[in-house]
Design an enzyme around this catalytic site. Structure first.
Site, PDB file in Angstrom:
ATOM      1  CG  ASP A 144      -2.095   0.913   1.079  1.00 20.03           C
ATOM      2  OD1 ASP A 144      -2.260   1.510   0.003  1.00 20.03           O
ATOM      3  OD2 ASP A 144      -2.860   1.057   2.064  1.00 20.03           O
ATOM      4  CG  ASN A 185      -7.217  -2.884  -6.369  1.00 18.04           C
ATOM      5  OD1 ASN A 185      -6.315  -3.667  -6.114  1.00 18.04           O
ATOM      6  ND2 ASN A 185      -7.554  -1.917  -5.529  1.00 18.04           N
ATOM      7  CB  SER A 235      -8.097  -4.285   2.261  1.00 14.18           C
ATOM      8  OG  SER A 235      -7.975  -3.047   2.902  1.00 14.18           O
TER       9      SER A 235
HETATM   10  C1  FPP Z   1      -1.463  -0.165  -3.624  1.00 12.77           C
HETATM   11  O1  FPP Z   1      -1.110   1.189  -3.567  1.00 12.77           O
HETATM   12  C2  FPP Z   1      -1.166  -0.733  -4.947  1.00 12.77           C
HETATM   13  C3  FPP Z   1      -2.022  -1.460  -5.731  1.00 12.77           C
HETATM   14  C4  FPP Z   1      -3.385  -1.785  -5.303  1.00 12.77           C
HETATM   15  C5  FPP Z   1      -1.631  -1.987  -7.064  1.00 12.77           C
HETATM   16  C6  FPP Z   1      -0.247  -2.546  -7.066  1.00 12.77           C
HETATM   17  C7  FPP Z   1       0.046  -3.352  -8.255  1.00 12.77           C
HETATM   18  C8  FPP Z   1       1.271  -3.477  -8.758  1.00 12.77           C
HETATM   19  C9  FPP Z   1       2.466  -2.785  -8.214  1.00 12.77           C
HETATM   20  C10 FPP Z   1       1.447  -4.363  -9.953  1.00 12.77           C
HETATM   21  C11 FPP Z   1       1.848  -5.728  -9.445  1.00 12.77           C
HETATM   22  C12 FPP Z   1       2.959  -6.268 -10.211  1.00 12.77           C
HETATM   23  C13 FPP Z   1       3.541  -7.464 -10.002  1.00 12.77           C
HETATM   24  C14 FPP Z   1       4.757  -7.784 -10.768  1.00 12.77           C
HETATM   25  C15 FPP Z   1       3.029  -8.476  -9.077  1.00 12.77           C
HETATM   26  P1  FPP Z   1      -2.238   2.300  -3.730  1.00 12.77           P
HETATM   27  O2  FPP Z   1      -2.381   2.612  -5.189  1.00 12.77           O
HETATM   28  O3  FPP Z   1      -3.506   1.837  -3.082  1.00 12.77           O
HETATM   29  O4  FPP Z   1      -1.602   3.509  -2.961  1.00 12.77           O
HETATM   30  P2  FPP Z   1      -2.361   4.696  -2.214  1.00 12.77           P
HETATM   31  O5  FPP Z   1      -3.121   4.087  -1.086  1.00 12.77           O
HETATM   32  O6  FPP Z   1      -1.241   5.572  -1.763  1.00 12.77           O
HETATM   33  O7  FPP Z   1      -3.242   5.357  -3.231  1.00 12.77           O
END
Ligand code: FPP
Length: 233
Positions: free
Chosen positions: A19, A67, A189
């Site tokens: 996160d 998501n 979550s």
């Molecule tokens: C959480 O941060 C991130 C996600 C829900 C998506 C993450 C997905 C990847 C990095 C791709 C996965 C790739 C591989 C190779 C497995 P957020 O966007 O919720 O952050 P925030 O809470 O600061 O908005």
């Protein structure tokens, strides 16, 4: 250097709710997908560090059933990163004996992305240095529901906890011992809720793109201090 500090008592199976990618990017005035790109680099660092420390199993929450509510641009950006990553890194994963599984309903992934995911599983299935389960279009409630539906289809009239465990995406794998959620948010979550029933929870403030070997080491030290009682004394 860091290896010296690694405690003797290690979790068998670590869950990671990554996160803070969006916040990391926003703080630097960059679009959110730059944060996801750095998030992928942090996954690579973490898998390498975990393997070096002797951790045998990681489960990573990469994309939840919720998501899809994000903008098309962000969702497509994440899928492009997944494609790029698994094409670019496959040889290194095979060489480093990393076994990849995907947990979740993959039927929503079509075409090239789906082919790449299936190829990754096939190419790494005999590896055994570390198992990395990547949760994609995954929800903990949906995991339990699909397990129960399989049991109904088999004609079961009464089910045990073991029946459910044996039909989750994680079938054959031990439950989670330790769950790390970065960015300071203190929520689960809908991540592997059946498998984390007795896991120790840890919520460091670090944003996921900054997570590294040192942060993993600190997490493992924290885990080593916990007294796990499983309902006993
Ligand atoms: C959480 O941060 C991130 C996600 C829900 C998506 C993450 C997905 C990847 C990095 C791709 C996965 C790739 C591989 C190779 C497995 P957020 O966007 O919720 O952050 P925030 O809470 O600061 O908005």
């Amino acid at each position: 250097m860091i290896k010296k500090k690694i405690p003797a008592k290690l979790p068998n199976h670590i869950g990671i709710i990554l996160d803070g990618n969006g916040r990391w990017a926003t703080r630097q005035g960059l679009p959110r997908n730059f944060g996801h790109r750095e998030g992928v680099n942090a996954i690579v660092r973490t898998v390498e560090a975990a393997r070096k420390f002797g951790i045998k199993r990681l489960s990573v929450f990469a994309f939840s059933t919720e998501n899809w509510k994000r903008s098309d641009e962000e969702v497509e950006g994440i899928f492009d990163l997944l494609k790029e990553f698994f094409v670019k890194e496959l040889d290194r994963m095979v060489k480093n004996e990393v076994k990849i599984n995907f947990f979740g309903d993959l039927s929503r992934f079509k075409g090239e992305l789906r082919e790449i995911l299936d190829k990754t599983v096939r190419a790494t299935e005999n590896n055994d240095a570390i198992v990395v389960n990547i949760c994609l279009n995954y929800g903990g409630k949906q995991d339990i529901v699909q397990a129960v539906n399989k049991l109904i289809a088999e004609g079961k009239k009464e089910i045990t906890e073991e029946d459910i465990s044996n039909n989750l995406y994680s079938k054959g794998q031990p439950d989670l011992d330790f769950v790390i959620r970065t960015s300071g948010e203190q929520r689960i979550s809908n991540f592997m809720i059946y498998q984390l029933a007795y896991a120790e929870l840890y919520f460091p403030k670090i944003l996921w793109p900054d997570f590294d070997e040192k942060a993993l080491c600190e997490a493992l030290i924290e885990y080593s201090k916990r007294k796990r009682r499983f309902g006993g004394y």
